[in-house]
Design a protein around this motif. Structure first.
Motif, mmCIF file in Angstrom:
data_model
loop_
_atom_site.group_PDB
_atom_site.id
_atom_site.type_symbol
_atom_site.label_atom_id
_atom_site.label_comp_id
_atom_site.label_asym_id
_atom_site.label_seq_id
_atom_site.Cartn_x
_atom_site.Cartn_y
_atom_site.Cartn_z
ATOM 1 N N GLU A 1 -6.335 29.464 30.067
ATOM 2 C CA GLU A 1 -5.264 29.910 29.173
ATOM 3 C C GLU A 1 -5.233 29.094 27.883
ATOM 4 N N ALA A 2 -5.439 27.796 27.989
ATOM 5 C CA ALA A 2 -5.350 26.910 26.819
ATOM 6 C C ALA A 2 -6.531 27.080 25.870
ATOM 7 N N GLU A 3 -7.728 27.251 26.406
ATOM 8 C CA GLU A 3 -8.937 27.241 25.577
ATOM 9 C C GLU A 3 -9.521 28.619 25.284
ATOM 10 N N GLN A 4 -9.132 29.632 26.048
ATOM 11 C CA GLN A 4 -9.648 30.989 25.875
ATOM 12 C C GLN A 4 -11.181 30.998 25.780
ATOM 13 N N PRO A 5 -11.865 30.579 26.842
ATOM 14 C CA PRO A 5 -13.325 30.497 26.791
ATOM 15 C C PRO A 5 -13.992 31.872 26.718
ATOM 16 N N ASP A 6 -15.257 31.847 26.307
ATOM 17 C CA ASP A 6 -16.065 33.065 26.229
ATOM 18 C C ASP A 6 -16.874 33.280 27.505
ATOM 19 N N LEU A 7 -17.023 32.217 28.307
ATOM 20 C CA LEU A 7 -17.853 32.255 29.506
ATOM 21 C C LEU A 7 -17.296 31.240 30.505
ATOM 22 N N VAL A 8 -17.335 31.603 31.799
ATOM 23 C CA VAL A 8 -16.893 30.698 32.864
ATOM 24 C C VAL A 8 -18.054 30.497 33.832
ATOM 25 N N LEU A 9 -18.386 29.216 34.093
ATOM 26 C CA LEU A 9 -19.395 28.847 35.085
ATOM 27 C C LEU A 9 -18.649 28.129 36.194
ATOM 28 N N MET A 10 -18.610 28.744 37.399
ATOM 29 C CA MET A 10 -17.672 28.256 38.414
ATOM 30 C C MET A 10 -18.302 28.040 39.780
ATOM 31 N N ASP A 11 -18.007 26.875 40.344
ATOM 32 C CA ASP A 11 -18.358 26.565 41.721
ATOM 33 C C ASP A 11 -17.488 27.434 42.633
ATOM 34 N N LEU B 1 -7.438 39.111 32.850
ATOM 35 C CA LEU B 1 -8.262 39.711 31.794
ATOM 36 C C LEU B 1 -8.035 41.212 31.703
ATOM 37 N N ARG B 2 -7.859 41.873 32.857
ATOM 38 C CA ARG B 2 -7.578 43.318 32.845
ATOM 39 C C ARG B 2 -6.272 43.591 32.111
ATOM 40 N N ALA B 3 -5.274 42.771 32.391
ATOM 41 C CA ALA B 3 -3.968 42.947 31.746
ATOM 42 C C ALA B 3 -4.067 42.730 30.239
ATOM 43 N N GLY B 4 -4.924 41.803 29.830
ATOM 44 C CA GLY B 4 -5.101 41.511 28.403
ATOM 45 C C GLY B 4 -6.202 42.314 27.751
ATOM 46 N N LYS B 5 -6.823 43.211 28.547
ATOM 47 C CA LYS B 5 -7.907 44.063 28.046
ATOM 48 C C LYS B 5 -9.038 43.250 27.419
ATOM 49 N N ARG B 6 -9.401 42.166 28.106
ATOM 50 C CA ARG B 6 -10.510 41.321 27.676
ATOM 51 C C ARG B 6 -11.576 41.301 28.753
ATOM 52 N N TRP B 7 -12.793 40.958 28.342
ATOM 53 C CA TRP B 7 -13.869 40.722 29.294
ATOM 54 C C TRP B 7 -14.451 39.356 28.994
ATOM 55 N N VAL B 8 -14.496 38.521 29.992
ATOM 56 C CA VAL B 8 -15.137 37.212 29.897
ATOM 57 C C VAL B 8 -16.069 37.122 31.096
ATOM 58 N N PRO B 9 -17.362 36.894 30.860
ATOM 59 C CA PRO B 9 -18.275 36.798 31.997
ATOM 60 C C PRO B 9 -17.995 35.571 32.853
ATOM 61 N N ILE B 10 -18.131 35.775 34.166
ATOM 62 C CA ILE B 10 -17.944 34.702 35.141
ATOM 63 C C ILE B 10 -19.225 34.598 35.965
#
Length: 143
Positions: A44-54, A73-82
């Motif tokens: 929420e704070a940084e609004q990243p473009d990509l998430v790399l997650m364990d 993301l669906r609610a905000g109509k955004r797509w960020v790859p995970i």
């Protein structure tokens, strides 16, 4: 191609630092979260473009975080790859991650060349998405 803001989520500092070094060498900016709850806060704070997650983490696991991020993301109509990174290599684990909303899944130990290729591929997808959004806004203004 512009640098991405990448959120790296891993409870093992050595793993997080390895991934961070790859991200940084590719010219992107990275943020580290040590668990799933912190990942949601940083997202929420940084609004990243990509998430790399364990996947396996304390407080909140990567599958739960992925589901929560997809809802937001669906609610905000955004797509960020995970991209999920996990030592769990059973096909059922991989399918579970993808069904939770991850865009891809890489088994640990992470192959650095594969990780670089996937990050570059996601960077291209993010850039294409931004161009589509710009063109859509322009068409709406013309209309």
């Amino acid at each position: 191609m512009r640098p991405l803001k990448v959120l790296i989520v891993d409870d093992t500092l050595a793993n997080a630092k390895l991934v961070q070094s790859v991200v940084d060498r590719l010219g992107h900016t990275s943020f580290l979260a040590e668990n799933g709850q912190r990942a949601l806060e940083l997202f929420e704070a940084e609004q990243p473009d990509l998430v790399l997650m364990d996947v396996m983490m304390p407080v909140m696991d990567g599958i739960s975080v992925t589901r929560e991020l997809r809802e937001r993301l669906r609610a905000g109509k955004r797509w960020v790859p995970i991209l999920l990174l996990s030592a769990l290599d059973d096909i059922s684990d991989i399918v579970c991650g993808l069904e939770a909303g991850a865009d891809d899944y890489v088994v640990k130990p992470v192959n650095i060349q594969l990780l670089k290729a996937k990050i570059q591929n996601f960077a291209q997808q993010v850039e294409m998405q931004e161009q589509i959004l710009q063109h859509t806004a322009e068409l709406e203004r013309w209309h």
